[in-house]
Every structure is written in structure tokens, then in C-alpha cells.
Scaffold this motif. Sequence first.
Motif, short mmCIF file in Angstrom:
data_model
loop_
_atom_site.label_atom_id
_atom_site.label_comp_id
_atom_site.label_asym_id
_atom_site.label_seq_id
_atom_site.Cartn_x
_atom_site.Cartn_y
_atom_site.Cartn_z
N TRP A 165 0.84 -1.22 0.00
CA TRP A 165 0.00 0.00 0.00
C TRP A 165 0.86 1.26 0.00
O TRP A 165 0.64 2.18 -0.81
N ILE A 166 1.85 1.36 0.89
CA ILE A 166 2.63 2.58 0.99
C ILE A 166 3.47 2.81 -0.26
O ILE A 166 3.68 3.96 -0.68
N ILE A 167 3.92 1.72 -0.89
CA ILE A 167 4.64 1.89 -2.17
C ILE A 167 3.71 2.50 -3.21
O ILE A 167 4.09 3.39 -3.98
N GLY A 168 2.46 2.01 -3.25
CA GLY A 168 1.48 2.58 -4.17
C GLY A 168 1.20 4.05 -3.88
O GLY A 168 0.99 4.85 -4.81
N GLU A 169 1.19 4.41 -2.59
CA GLU A 169 0.97 5.81 -2.24
C GLU A 169 2.13 6.69 -2.71
O GLU A 169 1.93 7.84 -3.12
N VAL A 170 3.35 6.15 -2.68
CA VAL A 170 4.50 6.89 -3.23
C VAL A 170 4.29 7.10 -4.73
O VAL A 170 4.50 8.21 -5.25
N VAL A 171 3.89 6.05 -5.42
CA VAL A 171 3.65 6.15 -6.87
C VAL A 171 2.64 7.26 -7.15
O VAL A 171 2.83 8.11 -8.03
N ASP A 172 1.53 7.26 -6.41
CA ASP A 172 0.50 8.28 -6.62
C ASP A 172 1.01 9.68 -6.30
O ASP A 172 0.69 10.65 -6.99
N THR A 173 1.79 9.80 -5.24
CA THR A 173 2.28 11.12 -4.82
C THR A 173 3.27 11.68 -5.83
O THR A 173 3.23 12.88 -6.16
N VAL A 174 4.16 10.85 -6.34
CA VAL A 174 5.10 11.30 -7.37
C VAL A 174 4.32 11.80 -8.59
O VAL A 174 4.63 12.86 -9.15
N ALA A 175 3.31 11.05 -9.00
CA ALA A 175 2.51 11.45 -10.16
C ALA A 175 1.79 12.77 -9.89
O ALA A 175 1.71 13.64 -10.77
N ALA A 176 1.25 12.92 -8.68
CA ALA A 176 0.54 14.15 -8.32
C ALA A 176 1.49 15.34 -8.33
O ALA A 176 1.14 16.43 -8.80
N LEU A 177 2.70 15.14 -7.81
CA LEU A 177 3.69 16.22 -7.79
C LEU A 177 4.11 16.60 -9.20
O LEU A 177 4.20 17.78 -9.54
N ASP A 178 4.38 15.60 -10.02
CA ASP A 178 4.81 15.88 -11.40
C ASP A 178 3.74 16.66 -12.16
O ASP A 178 4.04 17.61 -12.88
N LYS A 179 2.49 16.26 -11.98
CA LYS A 179 1.41 16.96 -12.68
C LYS A 179 1.25 18.38 -12.15
O LYS A 179 1.10 19.35 -12.91
N ALA A 180 1.26 18.53 -10.83
CA ALA A 180 1.07 19.86 -10.24
C ALA A 180 2.17 20.82 -10.66
O ALA A 180 1.90 21.97 -11.01
N LEU A 181 3.42 20.37 -10.65
CA LEU A 181 4.52 21.26 -11.01
C LEU A 181 4.54 21.52 -12.51
O LEU A 181 4.93 22.61 -12.95
N ALA A 182 4.12 20.55 -13.31
CA ALA A 182 4.00 20.80 -14.76
C ALA A 182 2.95 21.87 -15.03
O ALA A 182 3.09 22.69 -15.95
N ASP A 183 1.90 21.88 -14.21
CA ASP A 183 0.81 22.86 -14.36
C ASP A 183 1.08 24.14 -13.58
O ASP A 183 0.23 25.04 -13.57
N LEU A 184 2.23 24.18 -12.87
CA LEU A 184 2.58 25.33 -12.02
C LEU A 184 1.51 25.55 -10.94
O LEU A 184 1.18 26.69 -10.61
N ARG A 185 0.99 24.45 -10.39
CA ARG A 185 0.04 24.53 -9.29
C ARG A 185 0.83 24.23 -8.01
O ARG A 185 0.88 23.10 -7.52
N PHE A 186 1.46 25.27 -7.49
CA PHE A 186 2.33 25.10 -6.33
C PHE A 186 1.54 24.65 -5.11
O PHE A 186 2.02 23.87 -4.29
N ASP A 187 0.31 25.16 -4.96
CA ASP A 187 -0.51 24.75 -3.82
C ASP A 187 -0.85 23.27 -3.89
O ASP A 187 -0.77 22.54 -2.88
#
Length: 955
Positions: A687-709
Motif C-alpha cells: 500500500w505505501i509503495i502505491g501511495e508513493v507512486v500516486d504522490t510522485v505522479a501528483a507532484l509531477d502533474k502539479a509542477l508541470a501545471d505550475l500549481r504550487f498549492d
Amino acid sequence: MTDKTELPKTFDPSAIEAKWYPHWEETNAFRPERPDAAPYTIVNPPPNVTGSLHIGHALDNTLQDIMIRYERLRGKDALWVVGTDHAGIATQMVVERQLEAKQDKRTNYSREDFVKKVWEWKEESGGQITRQLRRLGCSMDWSREQFTMDPHFSKAVLKVFVDLYNQGLIYRDKRLVNWDPKLKTAISDLEVETREVQGSFWHFRYPLADGVTLDDGRDHIVVATTRPETMLADMAVAVNGADPRYASVIGKFVELPITGRRIPIVADDHADPELGSGAVKITPGHDFNDFEVGRSAGIAAADMLNMFDAEAKVVQTADGLIPPEFVGVDRFDARRQVVEQMKALGRLVPHVVTTKDGETVEHDAEPRTIQTPYGDRGGVVIEPWLTDQWYVDAKTLAQPAIEAVKTGVIEIVPKSWEKTFFHWMDNIQPWCVSRQLWWGHRIPAWYGSDGQCYVAETEAEAQALAGESVTLERDADVLDTWFSSALWPFATLGWPDAEMPSPLPLAGGAGSALLNRGGPETSPAAMPTPANRQEPLGDPSRLREGRGSLLAKHYPNDLLISGFDILFFWDARMAMMGTHFMGAAPWKQLYLHGLVRAADGAKMSKSKGNTVDPLGLIDQYGADALRFFMAAMESQGRDIKMDERRVEGYRNFATKLWNASRFCQANGIGASASVAAPEATLAVNRWIIGEVVDTVAALDKALADLRFDAAANAIYHFVWDQFCDWYLELIKPVLSAEGNAGEAAETRAVAGWVLDQILVMLHPFMPFITEELWHALGDRSGDLILAAWPAPEANVDADAKAETEWRIALVREIRSAKNELGIAPGARLRAFVQDANDQTQVWINGFWSGAQRLARIDFASLEESAPEGANLQIVVNEATFVLPLEGIIDIAAEKARLAKALEAVSKEAKSLEGRLSNPAFVEKAKPEAVEKARADHAEKSAEAERLSAALARLG
């Protein structure tokens, strides 16, 4: 640096910051040698060399540092260009004030000696802000720190001026400028701040000349003004051509009182028949609107009357008609004298007011709130002043920049700013680039004894153009600071010395090498449109040839981050200069952030006493906490309300991570040797490995969109909730003697790997604590700042996610229910299960010891039924968990307590709902009062729901 050590109990950010920043800088970590890596480039908005770090700088530079650290971790050749701006007016003012403190002044020195003093000040005191940026953790390439007056940069500035001049895009003209009588220099529209001032509106009778009368028999025209002194230089009276009241006198004359000057009556749409008398006095040498009316009426700029000197004192006009008693008088004293004389001549129309008693009272003027222009530096009222200045044909240069935004070559984020950008650029006026200062880039123009102007990079070149028989005198002015800073994206990378093609030629060829003093009012040159350039606008292919050049590799820049308040000061000017001289837009994305406001939403200002010192916040809470606050609150350009409690909260977040790392250390969890996720069999680990996968994807998308919040919230939620609150709790039984050795080893490996991923993901936001923990948790071959961005090479395990989230939900619900009913958290309860499906039964059997430790419950056998009597019921998914309460609490008393509390909070919620549904309150109350009422209503409503649920649990 590798220093695996046991972490101290107390997290001390100041010690960590003092340790790591010098280390990074000394080891060149901010610009690692990556010649073959893809480039990523940001240039900082160069702060004034006179400046110190304010909260806006903290926001701006935090966002830039997040992006540069992120891209560095992703393996890019990340370059963050840093430097300071020479800040012409601000710096000269600082040095002049120092002289004044010693009863000295600038004019006691030659120009050269004064400039030497400015350089001395710069070496001793300038650049304080760059030292403060280090406190914030900004990972700029200090080895290439630059200053807009550095020799290489000055060379670029001179070349740009000369090239634009030869292309016909810079010219000298006589026009109105915003003149600061205190600083004795022209300033731009953007350096003028408008204030509301209580002033007066006077009405005057101008007599018609030559015996002419209006159709109604009047022998005069009434005009109104807030600046009576300017009537001494009036050159016309304008009326609307469609106004029947004045049709018969258009082309006739009035005779000005006091000066006796005869001036024409002209037709112009500037005069609004619906306003006042419909007639407007025209002083083209002292009002921007009047200047345009005067030109429309055929009055050349050279013939417009100028009645002020550089200090805004009255001077004699060209026709010599100003009475001598006015000459040398300050503008505001002259205003008073004009009113007095007009009143004495019977030409003042009094303002009549009727009192409450029905009496009429006459006043000399009508009181008015007037929007008055002030210089943002000098602090005095700006005077429109007719003078010879140097201008850039901004309208021509703006066209490729406009096209770049329209075609998406430049992406403006948030997109809502595009409309503002287009409006300003489409209506752009000639850019006055000369300033009457001694500090700055001196204009490379020489005036010859033959009456010609010679523009060249050096005096020797100018002399060669003029011929040896011509005596030259250099222009005394310097360039507007924003002219030089407009070159920042490419001049900081080595232009024009880098091996780059010359600027693209203009259609129609270069402009003349000579220009008469007081030359054209509009530039004759035409800037090529994207269609007639040699390459498509924004195509950097030719710039990428010869990648050994810093300029070739890093221009265009990738991203510019700036406050919206310098969109036209700096951003638009860079877009114009970059597209013109480099043939490509200066950056791919332009991110405009909002302002940091006071807690009540008011704009911060020293006069209000509501400014916040970011260095004080760093001293108190640490740089990491302030940086995370800035990122978490930055929501696509919306203004940020300063909230020190939130900064404190992010300091607590850092402490939470610190304590979690200490727990890991104490339980044999340390640095991971793998970038990819370890093998895992236990559900909680999968489960926690999967949460890392999701968090990395969320960070990559947010920073690509310049959504710092969104990026900050994603990593915050993962660290605090998933990792610290739940994962570490869920694995405690595995790490203890209760677990077997294999499961414990797997868990330590996974936990160490996850903690490494956290440190890397969090590093762009909180660089100091993450670097410290990185080294404390194990011997590393390098620093975290140069580590690799997470690449888990794993997937989200849906089964493990479902099982672990079920465990979390069960524990959370039981803990919440105990709290609601006032049951001690440590009280042990027996739990009976009803309606559990096969999958849930499997999960229950695997969570026996975990439930005992985390929820303090003992599962009854799945076949056993709950006893009769009072009980607590909790539903998770399809299953109901029944917890008998006999002997645990007084059911009747608890029901009564909950009912009483529910009644009270429901009453408060209803009262607040009534206030909020009242339009009078919502529309008239202060915004902060309405906002507080809404927050209170939401809080009371949620509390009512919680109490209702607690009552329902008791049956």
C-alpha cells in the motif's frame, strides 16, 4: 558530506540552515557539471541593489527555487541566473541622502566623482538582498552573479541602443513626460502612483475676442480646471463640434485674462457637451490629453508653450506674455496668485452652495476629490512637462511579442492575465527611455557642432561618423533602468560576445545614422512580422547550434516567475527585446503570482505598519516553514493572506517529519540503496509503495501545471497522513517481537525506501531539513540536492490499497466514536462483527493484533453475537462493528449531555445562518466580518453533525 548521526531530540532549523547552505555553495551544487543534460533555465527578476528581502521577494524566489531544485533532481542542467539591478533613481537617492546627512550634496562633485561614490557604496553596502536570498535557501548559480552595470552587460546595453537607433526604432522627440520636480528627471507611467487628494475645481470666464458673442448673447466662455496656474500657458479652448451652443464661434478667439494672449476656439471630441460648460481649456505643454488635442489642432510640439522649469517653478514662455510677478514662483504659489487675480478681474465664477437654512453661500471653488499623480520615488506631485527625450518605438517592437502569446510560443499562467497583456500591448505608447540622472548607462549619443546627433557605442566611433572638424558633446542623460533589465534573459548568458547570428534585419533596411535634434514624432521603421522573419517566431533551432555556448544552450529560458505588478515594467519589455534581438521569445512560460497581503487582506505598506519581515519569520520558524507556507498558499496568481499561524503549522510539519525520522532510526530503518521500490509481500508495505507512486505522479502533474498549492498539499498529505500517522503506526507490530524476522526485514527496507522518497520529493519545498535527514539516516555517496527524482518502478496495488484503507477507516472510526462519547482512548472494548463478507472476514483475521494495539479493541469470534443492551455501532464498508458499553459509560447521562450540546450548537448555527441570509449584513458588513461568520457557521454546522452522529450511535 556524509555524517550519519543519531538525530537530536529537538529540531533546530537555524543550526541546519547555517550548516548546509555554505556547503552547497562551496561544492558548486547549484550548478553541477552536466554538459550533456537537457537545459532548464530561469532568470530571477533582478532585485534593486538598494533592496532588502521583503515578503514579496520571499514568495517570488521560493517559487523559482522549487522549480529549479525539482528540475535539478530530474537530472536537468538547471541554471538559475542571479544578479541585481543598478536601480538608477533608487540608488542615486540613497547616495544623495548619505551626502545630505553630512551637509553635502551631489552638485558639489563632478559627474565622474559622484559616480565613483555610488560604486563605493555598491561595493560596501549594495547587494544586501543577495545575502538574504541565501537565508531563504535559494539555489542560484552565484558563480555567475551579475550586475546590470557590469562591463559585459553595459556593452550589451550600448549595442542594443545603437542597433535600435540605426534601425529607426529609437529616436529623439519633444513630447510630454511625467516629470518629477524633486528628482528632476522624467519617470515612466508605471512609476507614477495615483492618490486621492482633496482639492478644488475652479470655473473661469474667458472673454470672447473681437466683439464676438454666443447665440445666447454671452460674451465669454466658461472653462473649469483643477490647475489654474496652467492657464498662463493655455493655447486653445476646445468645444465639441456637435455642440450647437458653440457652433458659431469655432475658429474664433478668446482673449486670456492676465496674459492677454489670443487663443483659438477649436473643435475636438475631447470636449464632452454633457460635462460642465462643454468647453475645455487646452494647455498642450502641461497636460497629456491637451497635448493630443493640440497636435490635432496643428500645434507642433516645438511650438507648445512651456511655463515651468525642472523644479516646477514658473518661467517665461516663448512669447514673453507671462507677467513678471509670476516668474520664479513655485507652481502651487502660482495657482493661488492666478485665482486671486482672476477673482480681482471678475473672471472667477463662484461656486454657490445652499445651506440647510436655505441661505446661499459663495465659495471660490467647488471641493473635489482629485486623482493626483505622485512619483513613487520622489513622493511629490508629478508635472506633465514638455521636453526633449529619447523614445523607443514600443508599438513596433510589441507586435512579435503579442504574436508570441497569441500563438502559444509564450504561455501566460494564469491564462486570465492574457487579456490584460493584450490590452496594454495593443495600446502601448512610445517608451521614454532617457532619465536625467548621473547613475546609470549613459546614452551613447553625441551632439555635434554641426547641429547633428551621432549615435555610436564609443566616442571614437561617433567622431568617425561626424568627421574630425565637428566638435562633439555627449548626451548627459542615462537610460531608464528597465531598458537594461529588458536584456536580462540573453545579456546574462553572454550576448553579444557569444557566437550568435546578428539580429535579424528589418524590412526596408536600417534607419539613418544621423537624426536631427528634436526629430520625428513617430518612428518611420517597421518591425518585421513573424511571417517575414527568416525563421518562425519562437523557433530556437538556430540558437541551439554550437551547444558549447551558454547562450545557445540556455536561450530561450524555460520559465519566468514574477509578480503581476511588473508585467509591464519588466516582463513585456523582455518579451519585446528578446523576440527582436534573438529571433525567439525569451521564455516558454510566464507565471504571474499575486501579492502577499496582510492577514486582514489589506495591501502591506510601511505607512500602515502592517509589513512582515521574512527574515524575522525565518529566525522564528525556519526557512523551510516559510517556504512551505508560500508554496501551499500560492494558488495560480491569487493574492496570499499572511498568516503566521500557518507558518508555525509548517514548522510543526517539519518537526513531525523529524520525529518520524527519529522513530525510524530507533527501529533500524535507514537509507535505501535502491531508486526502485523494494519487493514487498505485506499489504501495508504494498500500500505505501502505491501511495508513493500516486504522490510522485501528483507532484509531477502539479509542477508541470505550475500549481504550487496542489504540489505542496500532495506531499504534505502523504507525509503527515499516510506515512507518519498511519504507516508508521501500522508497522509497529511488525517491527516488534510480534512480527517474524522476514516481515520485519521487508518492512524496514520498504520504510527506509519510502522515507528516502519523501526526502527527495519534499526537498524542493524544504531543502534544509531534508538534506540534514538524508545524511543522518545513512552513509550517502552524495548530497540530496543532487540526488535522483523518484522512479519507483512499481504500480498501485489495488488489493493492498483496499485492505489498508479498510484498516485505517476502522481504527479512525473507533477512535472518533470514543472521543465523541468521552470514552478514554486507552479503554479496551470488545467488538462483535455483523454482516461481514468473506473479504472483510479475511481482513479481520489478519488485523487481530493490529486492532488491539491501534484501536484498543478485541474482536469476538465471527460467529458470536453481540449481547443485549446499550452499545456503540460503527459501520465500515458493509460490516457493522458492535461495541457493548455496559459498565463503560453512563448511557443516560451521555445521551443527555450530547442532546444539550447539540441543542446549543444548533441554535448558534441557526443564528449565524440568519445573519448570512440577511443581504444587509452580507453587503454592508466588513468583508472580514462576513468571512468570519461563514467560517463560524461551517464550524458549528459540522459540530452539530458530529453530535447528531454520536447520539445516533447510542440508539
